[in-house]
Each structure stands twice: as structure tokens, then as C-alpha cells.
Design an enzyme around this catalytic site. Structure first.
Site, mmCIF file in Angstrom:
data_model
loop_
_atom_site.group_PDB
_atom_site.id
_atom_site.type_symbol
_atom_site.label_atom_id
_atom_site.label_comp_id
_atom_site.label_asym_id
_atom_site.label_seq_id
_atom_site.Cartn_x
_atom_site.Cartn_y
_atom_site.Cartn_z
ATOM 1 C CE1 TYR A 142 -5.755 11.569 -10.768
ATOM 2 C CE2 TYR A 142 -6.161 13.230 -12.458
ATOM 3 C CZ TYR A 142 -5.652 11.996 -12.087
ATOM 4 O OH TYR A 142 -5.044 11.202 -13.023
ATOM 5 C CG ASP A 169 -1.853 1.154 1.328
ATOM 6 O OD1 ASP A 169 -1.600 2.183 0.670
ATOM 7 O OD2 ASP A 169 -2.848 1.061 2.063
ATOM 8 C CE LYS A 206 -2.071 11.455 -11.162
ATOM 9 N NZ LYS A 206 -1.127 10.315 -10.992
ATOM 10 C CG ASN A 239 0.475 2.124 -12.865
ATOM 11 O OD1 ASN A 239 -0.046 2.761 -13.777
ATOM 12 N ND2 ASN A 239 -0.151 1.120 -12.269
ATOM 13 C CB THR A 247 -7.540 1.579 -17.527
ATOM 14 O OG1 THR A 247 -7.764 2.889 -16.971
ATOM 15 C CG2 THR A 247 -6.409 1.666 -18.560
ATOM 16 C CB SER A 264 1.714 12.905 -14.419
ATOM 17 O OG SER A 264 0.971 14.045 -14.051
#
Length: 280
Positions: A149, A57, A153, A84, A184, A135
Site C-alpha cells: 500500500y 475499472d 502511495k 479517488n 468510510t 493519497s
């Protein structure tokens, strides 16, 4: 083709999964970190010792250090580290709990920073390596409902870009990858929403909620093609600073940078006027 050893966080899904499968198929070794082993059983059976696995984690900094050290010890050398692991938390800034805020930053930003910090001593000792940071187009452009978010980034891009300069003398190259939307499970399975506040129904922030809740807007990007480009970047010298993937990412980043540059140029005289003017 050079055979390499890769360390990939979040190897069980998204770009991490695509990269892991492609790398193993071509003969490379992969050290994959996952939160649960179940999804990796088939790959482990097929590729055996070429797939090294550990539970991790990335919000657990001591665990990051222990897993990275174990991977370098067991595999001898790791040529490429791929950050990732991550997810998206969407909604207006007021709609998040403090715990949600801390977890988003802990996963996407602090977790990525600590992975880099853990890997660098080993890469310096082995005389070089490559770090690839996932990113997003959201690391250069901002969209309604993405405040937290984007904070992660934009933050990780600043960290990586400065670290590029710091570690270049050691033969370590860093690359930031900025994908657009890809098919995805990121958007519709991994993404999370804050608690809805009715006041934001009239705000652009509600657009992000609608996209995720309706789950009817397919992304443009092919994740297998994107993964292949990311893998190929390890052969480029010097390491590319940034890789933009997807036509939506190209458009969004181009618009953001063009607008930012125009705004900067309009302030040239004002900026220069605030310098100290030494008397002759």
C-alpha cells in the site's frame, strides 16, 4: 460560488461518494466513474443530467482513455479531476501473491497515473484545470503491514509532485490529499489481506491484520468534513501542494518528516565529503 464540473473516480463509495453528494447538492455537475451502477440509482434519479455516470475499472488503461474522452466530449469542459478510486492491501511482503501485488499497483498507482495522463491533453486544450489526487498519511509515513500500500502511495505522490512542475505553465494545478483514518468502508470492507504466514505472528506486520480482522477500532476522521475541505481546495490559488486531513494524519506525517530531517542533517558532512574536489 463558482459552478464547476468534476470528474471523480470511485464515486460510489468513500470520499468519492461524499464529494459527489455534496457537489450535486450545491449545484455542480459530476461525472462519476463506478465499477457498478446499482449504488448510484438514487442520486441519478434526483439529479438527472447533472450526474454523468460511466462504468470503469481503473486497471483497464484503454477504458480509462475512452471514458475520459467521452466525459470531456459530452460535458464540454471538466474543471476538476479527482483520482479517488483505490483500496488497501495489507500484510507482510511475503504474504501476497503476485496477482495481488500487480492488482494493488495497477489500481492505486498505475490507474491514477493513467487517469492524469488521459486528462492532461483536454485540460491543456481548455486552458487549465485542477487535478486532486487522493493519497494517504501512508504516502508520507510507513506502518507495519503496509509495504505494498505504501509503495503505491509513495509512488503516486512522487509522480504528482513532479507533474505539478511540468504542467504549471498550462494553468493546471495538482493537489495531493493525505487523509488519516476516516469512517468510510475503506478499512473494514474495501481492505484486503495477504495469506497469513505463521512466521509473522511475532512481527509488527501482524498488527495490521489484527486491526482489520477484529474491525473494532473506529477511525477518527469524519469523511463528510474531509470531503468538504477537499472540495474547497479547488477555490484556492495557487493549488495547495498537499492537504493533510485528520489529527492522526498530522501526527504521523509530522513524526515521519521530523525523523527524516534529523537523519538527513546528521549526514550533512558525509554527503558533502563525496563531492568532486577540483584542484585549483
Amino acid at each position: 460560488m463558482t459552478i464547476r464540473t468534476w470528474l471523480i473516480t470511485g464515486a460510489n463509495s468513500g470520499f468519492g461518494r461524499h464529494m459527489t453528494e455534496q457537489l450535486l447538492e450545491r449545484g455542480d455537475r459530476v461525472a462519476g466513474t463506478v465499477r457498478g451502477m446499482d449504488a448510484m440509482g438514487g442520486l441519478k434519479e434526483r439529479y438527472g443530467d447533472r450526474l454523468w455516470l460511466a462504468r470503469l475499472d481503473v486497471t483497464d488503461t484503454p477504458a480509462i482513455r475512452a471514458v475520459v474522452a467521452e466525459a470531456f466530449r459530452d460535458l464540454g469542459r471538466i474543471d476538476v479531476v479527482v483520482n479517488n478510486a483505490g483500496y488497501g492491501l495489507f500484510g507482510a511482503a511475503e504474504e501476497f501473491t503476485d496477482d495481488q501485488l500487480l492488482h494493488q499497483i495497477g489500481t492505486n498507482l498505475i490507474g491514477s497515473i493513467q487517469m492524469v495522463r488521459a486528462a492532461l491533453p483536454f485540460m491543456r486544450a481548455q486552458g487549465g484545470g485542477r487535478i486532486i489526487q487522493l493519497s494517504s498519511m501512508g504516502g508520507q509515513a510507513a506502518f507495519p503491514g503496509g509495504s505494498l500500500y505504501h509503495a503505491t502511495k509513495w509512488g503516486i505522490e512522487g509522480f504528482i509532485e513532479a507533474t505539478m512542475l511540468d504542467v504549471a505553465p498550462f494553468g493546471i494545478g495538482l493537489t495531493i490529499v493525505e487523509p488519516g483514518g476516516a469512517r468510510t468502508d475503506f478499512r473494514y470492507r474495501s481492505a484486503m489481506l495477504g495469506t497469513k504466514l505463521d512466521a509473522y505472528d511475532a512481527s509488527p506486520a501482524s498488527q495490521a491484520r489484527g486491526i482489520i480482522e477484529e474491525a473494532q477500532q473506529p477511525s477518527l476522521g469524519d469523511p463528510a468534513k474531509m470531503a468538504a475541505v477537499i472540495i474547497a481546495s479547488a477555490d484556492r490559488h495557487p493549488a495547495p501542494k498537499r492537504i493533510v486531513l485528520g489529527s492522526d494524519a498530522y501526527g504521523a506525517v509530522r513524526r515521519a518528516l521530523t525523523e527524516r530531517l534529523a537523519s538527513l542533517e546528521a549526514q550533512k558532512e558525509q554527503a558533502q565529503s563525496t563531492d568532486v574536489r577540483d584542484r585549483a
